[in-house]
Scaffold this active site. Structure first.
Site, PDB file in Angstrom:
ATOM      1  CG  LEU A 355      -2.014  -0.989   1.317  1.00 34.99           C
ATOM      2  CD1 LEU A 355      -2.664  -0.951   2.682  1.00 34.99           C
ATOM      3  CD2 LEU A 355      -3.039  -0.704   0.234  1.00 34.99           C
ATOM      4  N   GLY A 356       2.026   1.134   0.556  1.00 35.95           N
ATOM      5  CA  GLY A 356       2.870   2.314   0.610  1.00 35.95           C
ATOM      6  C   GLY A 356       4.097   2.045   1.434  1.00 35.95           C
ATOM      7  CD  GLN A 357       9.483   1.563   0.933  1.00 31.78           C
ATOM      8  OE1 GLN A 357       9.204   1.394  -0.254  1.00 31.78           O
ATOM      9  NE2 GLN A 357      10.519   0.975   1.483  1.00 31.78           N
ATOM     10  N   GLY A 358       6.428   3.966   4.290  1.00 36.29           N
ATOM     11  CA  GLY A 358       6.575   5.135   5.158  1.00 36.29           C
ATOM     12  C   GLY A 358       7.971   5.224   5.710  1.00 36.29           C
ATOM     13  CG  PHE A 360       8.611   4.363  11.161  1.00 36.50           C
ATOM     14  CD1 PHE A 360       9.768   4.972  11.604  1.00 36.50           C
ATOM     15  CD2 PHE A 360       7.417   5.021  11.306  1.00 36.50           C
ATOM     16  CE1 PHE A 360       9.721   6.191  12.219  1.00 36.50           C
ATOM     17  CE2 PHE A 360       7.361   6.244  11.927  1.00 36.50           C
ATOM     18  CZ  PHE A 360       8.516   6.846  12.382  1.00 36.50           C
ATOM     19  N   GLY A 361       8.778   1.639   7.474  1.00 33.59           N
ATOM     20  CA  GLY A 361       8.659   0.324   6.878  1.00 33.59           C
ATOM     21  C   GLY A 361       7.633   0.329   5.763  1.00 33.59           C
ATOM     22  CB  VAL A 363       1.789  -0.020   4.758  1.00 30.18           C
ATOM     23  CG1 VAL A 363       0.435  -0.408   5.321  1.00 30.18           C
ATOM     24  CG2 VAL A 363       2.492   0.948   5.682  1.00 30.18           C
ATOM     25  CE  LYS A 378       4.404   2.080   8.842  1.00 34.28           C
ATOM     26  NZ  LYS A 378       3.959   3.416   9.108  1.00 34.28           N
ATOM     27  CG  ASP A 476       6.196  11.892   9.965  1.00 40.08           C
ATOM     28  OD1 ASP A 476       6.540  12.901   9.316  1.00 40.08           O
ATOM     29  OD2 ASP A 476       6.410  10.727   9.575  1.00 40.08           O
TER      30      ASP A 476
HETATM   31  C1  LIG Z   1      18.159   3.155   1.100  1.00 41.01           C
HETATM   32  O1  LIG Z   1      18.548   2.745  -0.171  1.00 41.01           O
HETATM   33  C2  LIG Z   1      17.812   1.662  -0.665  1.00 41.01           C
HETATM   34  C3  LIG Z   1      18.353   1.266  -2.015  1.00 41.01           C
HETATM   35  O2  LIG Z   1      19.218   2.215  -2.525  1.00 41.01           O
HETATM   36  C4  LIG Z   1      16.335   2.050  -0.730  1.00 41.01           C
HETATM   37  O3  LIG Z   1      15.585   0.951  -1.168  1.00 41.01           O
HETATM   38  C5  LIG Z   1      15.877   2.471   0.643  1.00 41.01           C
HETATM   39  O4  LIG Z   1      14.533   2.886   0.590  1.00 41.01           O
HETATM   40  C6  LIG Z   1      16.728   3.594   1.143  1.00 41.01           C
HETATM   41  N1  LIG Z   1      16.339   3.959   2.483  1.00 41.01           N
HETATM   42  C7  LIG Z   1      16.462   5.203   2.934  1.00 41.01           C
HETATM   43  C8  LIG Z   1      16.120   5.433   4.342  1.00 41.01           C
HETATM   44  O5  LIG Z   1      16.817   6.122   2.238  1.00 41.01           O
END
Ligand SMILES: *[C@@H]1O[C@H](CO)[C@@H](O)[C@H](O)[C@H]1NC(C)=O
Ligand SMILES: *[C@@H]1O[C@H](CO)[C@@H](O)[C@H](O)[C@H]1NC(C)=O
Ligand SMILES: *[C@@H]1O[C@H](CO)[C@@H](O)[C@H](O)[C@H]1NC(C)=O
Ligand SMILES: *[C@@H]1O[C@H](CO)[C@@H](O)[C@H](O)[C@H]1NC(C)=O
Ligand SMILES: *[C@@H]1O[C@H](CO)[C@@H](O)[C@H](O)[C@H]1NC(C)=O
Ligand SMILES: *[C@@H]1O[C@H](CO)[C@@H](O)[C@H](O)[C@H]1NC(C)=O
Ligand SMILES: *[C@@H]1O[C@H](CO)[C@@H](O)[C@H](O)[C@H]1NC(C)=O
Ligand SMILES: *[C@@H]1O[C@H](CO)[C@@H](O)[C@H](O)[C@H]1NC(C)=O
Ligand SMILES: *[C@@H]1O[C@H](CO)[C@@H](O)[C@H](O)[C@H]1NC(C)=O
Length: 686
Positions: A355-358, A360-361, A363, A378, A476
């Site tokens: 669903l998405g990427q926040g 912290f991780g 979802v 999540k 946030d």
């Molecule tokens: C770190 O880098 C990886 C691949 O380059 C990426 O998938 C990931 O989302 C990045 N995380 C952050 C916190 O920037």
């Protein structure tokens, strides 16, 4: 719940935190004696097991499976390290590390031993297929010698192949079982797998500056020899992946041995925090963005990130394994889910369910088959759980927060150090999506819905800040964190988590999120690194303007860098309503729009004290209190804020102070860390 693994993680991260406090650039772990709890922090590649207080890198004869011949296995610490950095400002850097381990390479029934054991640096935790026999669990007949293996190892070999000096040697292996350097241990009086069995200590030192690797070996109790058994020049950067794992590999052939690790210490220089993603890509991205925003802001940001990191490091609390048990026995805790159920629910965390990427991780959308309800799962990326205990204690707080404008937490799951939270699924996604990604399905949000959403967010914020005995700061607040339920009611997500997940990925420092976060961050946060109710209100103001104007906070518009400055200029010129989203096609209530725009500006006051409190916000939105007076010019940001708080420009000296009339009974300043209100709570309306 795998309590044991959580204990092990706690232990290791305690060590980690401790050494971080002393020297922020060193990871130090002491592992062993080993028991099942280590399954939580080690990747144990079958047929490797943990038994008899040892890592059994190949099967153990007393483990019920007597297939000892032709096996290979790996056990790696399930946490990668950044081992080198490219050029850039600091030039090329290679991490130093030290590792020492106590091993027992045991010949079963005093038969001839085979094949060998290795200390290993690998790009992943996978065991290559058919890596038994001479391949030592490092490579196989297809991949051997291939530089893409990314494998560097110190082998202790007990079988002589045609390329080996003897059947009792140490070697440095790079991508291949054919060692680059070898040394026979016979002259040192060491027999790797003697008849009768003996424990040995091995020390592997690597200096990233001189690029020298040294390996020492001695019988247990005899101390580290003065000179290394093997010395080799080696630039790790040329051979291993930037992010690599440490651990062990071993194999048996037609002859076999037990390959046991009894204790293991690992010390690694941390070049850059893995979570900060110091890779070139992100740096470049950041630089690009910052050039756009301006050098001044860039340095603000650096100061902010720096002080935030400092603050978070200082604040990192000690771990308490008891907490977990306490937590489990707490009445009313959200339910604990089985990992396998969540895995099934999300079709093994299928990309299609994402669903998405926040911050912290990731979802995922899931379907709980028994209950037949949709949920959002999540999954926290592993490195996020450093402050695990803080997280769990925060969970107890989050769990007690119940409000119709908060996304409901249904439960949690903790498995092998991985944390998952299960929330109500929000069929209408995030506010962000509805404001900016119109497609066939998403028609433009109408005015009434916008008003209702803002009202809901204000209500949730008021609840978080005041109604619970312990103030919860969201930290946030932004459009992508505001979810919409089936009736387009706003539901705040991710509340409280930032405080619990104390790491560099909290909102201000989330580099990836810079463009998506900047306009929401109160200016003082760059100085204090600290989120407060006032900074939440600032974020809320940004959301209000965003919703009314249909523009992102960081939109360059009308010659201004940020949306708020443009709106402020329209206000000065008496054309405030021109800020309203054009896509609404004049279908909105002018008095409401005027009220929200003024509120948005008031909340965007650069001086924290001058921003309205949530109760006032609530009253303004409900119409029971008039919109706040807003000076014609946006006041200057002053740091530190002058005592008394009134810092308006000379140009606005003739205007009524913003505090008059509409921030009534609130006692405000918090003292120290205890963020508590003493006045009686007010129930949110609506
Ligand atoms: C770190 O880098 C990886 C691949 O380059 C990426 O998938 C990931 O989302 C990045 N995380 C952050 C916190 O920037
Ligand atoms: C496993 O090892 C850890 C760390 O050495 C220890 O704290 C824990 O009590 C052990 N657990 C069991 C079941 O022996
Ligand atoms: C023993 O190892 C073999 C080979 O991997 C495996 O097929 C078998 O299931 C194992 N038996 C037990 C009891 O673990
Ligand atoms: C490794 O050990 C050596 C010798 O004890 C020491 O000089 C060096 O600083 C250590 N390196 C790390 C990264 O701990
Ligand atoms: C690990 O380090 C501790 C203290 O730093 C030491 O007492 C212990 O012997 C070391 N163990 C190994 C396997 O090197
Ligand atoms: C070792 O010897 C014992 C007794 O001689 C025998 O029962 C056992 O199967 C042998 N183990 C292996 C792995 O050969
Ligand atoms: C060697 O390992 C690779 C990767 O695990 C695998 O694709 C390949 O089939 C293996 N080769 C043999 C001969 O098993
Ligand atoms: C181990 O594998 C080799 C071939 O790789 C085979 O010749 C040998 O018989 C096997 N030994 C046992 C005990 O299975
Ligand atoms: C190890 O970490 C990886 C990546 O974070 C994760 O996918 C895997 O499940 C973890 N394994 C264990 C045993 O914790």
């Amino acid at each position: 719940m795998d309590l044991q693994s959580s204990i092990a993680i706690t232990i290791s991260f305690l060590i980690f935190s401790f050494s971080q406090a002393q020297n922020p650039q060193i990871f130090h772990g002491e592992f062993g004696p080993f028991n099942e709890t280590y399954y939580g922090i080690f990747e144990v590649e079958q047929p490797a097991t943990i038994s008899n207080s040892a890592l059994q890198i190949t099967p153990d004869s007393i483990n019920g499976n007597f297939t000892l011949a032709n096996r290979s296995g790996r056990v790696l610490f399930n946490r990668s390290f950044i081992l080198w950095e490219d050029g850039g400002v600091g030039g090329e850097r290679v991490a130093s590390f030290n590792s020492s381990f106590l091993i027992n390479i045991f010949r079963v029934n005093n038969s001839e031993p085979g094949e060998g054991f290795a200390f290993l640096i690998a790009p992943d935790t996978e065991l290559p297929e058919n890596s038994h026999g001479q391949y030592l669990g490092l490579t196989n007949s297809t991949t051997d010698s291939n530089p893409s293996n990314g494998v560097v190892a110190i082998e202790l070999d007990t079988v002589k192949q045609e390329f080996d000096p003897d059947d009792n040697h140490m070697g440095l292996n790079i991508h291949s079982v054919i060692s680059r350097n070898t040394v026979s241990l016979v002259d040192l009086g060491i027999e790797i797998a003697p008849v009768g069995g003996k424990n040995h200590m091995v020390w592997v030192h690597y200096d990233g500056n001189s690029k020298i690797m040294e390996a020492y070996m001695a019988e247990e109790g005899k101390g580290k020899p003065a000179t290394p058994a093997l010395t080799a020049e080696l630039n790790l950067k040329d051979h291993v992946r930037q992010k690599s794992y440490f651990g062990f590999a071993a194999s048996t052939g037609s002859n076999f041995q037990l390959n046991c690790v009894l204790k293991w210490n690992l010390t690694v220089e941390m070049l850059s925090d893995p979570e900060a993603n110091g890779s070139g890509r992100d740096k470049k991205k950041l630089i690009k963005i910052c050039v756009g925003i301006g050098v001044a802001l860039f340095s603000f940001l650096l100061i902010g990130v720096g002080s935030l990191v400092y603050y978070l490091h200082r604040k990192r609390a000690a771990s308490d394994p008891k907490l977990l048990r306490a937590l489990q026995s707490l009445p009313g805790m959200p339910r604990e889910f089985q990992f396998k159920d969540l895995k099934k629910a999300t079709n093994n965390f299928d990309e299609k369910h994402k669903l998405g990427q926040g911050g912290f991780g990731v979802v995922y959308k899931g379907m709980l088959p028994k209950e037949n309800i949709q949920v959002a799962v999540k999954k926290f990326s592993r490195d996020n759980i450093k402050g695990q205990d803080d997280f769990l204690s925060e969970l107890t707080v989050i769990n007690r927060l119940r409000h119709k404008h908060l996304v409901r937490l249904l439960g949690w799951c903790h498995k092998n150090g991985m944390l998952l939270l299960v929330y109500d699924y929000m069929p209408n996604g995030s506010l962000d999506n509805h404001l900016f990604h119109e497609d066939e399905e998403n028609t433009i949000l109408g005015w009434n819905l916008r008003y209702k959403i803002i009202s809901g967010v204000a209500s949730a914020l008021h609840y978080l800040h005041n109604e619970y005995d312990q103030t919860v700061v969201h930290r946030d607040l932004k459009a992508s964190n505001i979810m919409l339920d089936s009736e387009f009611n706003a539901r705040l997500g991710d509340f409280g988590l930032a405080r619990a997940l104390e790491n560099e990925k909290t909102s201000y420092a989330e580099l990836e999120g810079v463009p998506g976060t900047l306009g929401y961050i109160a200016p003082e946060c760059f100085h204090t690194g600290k989120a407060t109710r006032e900074s939440d209100v600032y974020g809320f103001g940004a959301v209000v303007l965003e919703v009314v104007c249909g523009q992102r906070p960081w939109t360059k518009i009308g010659g201004f860098q940020f949306l708020v400055d443009w709106v402020w200029s329209l206000h000065r010129e008496g054309r405030l309503l021109e800020a309203v989203d054009e896509r609404l096609d004049h279908e909105y209530a002018a008095d409401e729009a005027q009220r929200l725009l003024l509120l948005g500006l008031a909340c965007s006051h650069p001086i924290a004290n001058e921003r309205p409190k949530t109760q006032a916000i609530f009253q303004i939105i409900s119409g029971s209190v008039p919109a706040p007076p807003v000076p014609p010019f946006r006041p200057a940001f002053v740091w530190p804020a002058a005592a008394g708080g009134m810092d308006f420009d000379a140009s606005s000296a003739d205007t009524t102070p913003m505090t008059s009339g509409w921030t009534p009974q609130y006692i405000s300043r918090e003292s120290g860390g205890a963020e508590r209100y003493t006045d009686s709570p007010v129930s949110p309306v609506g």
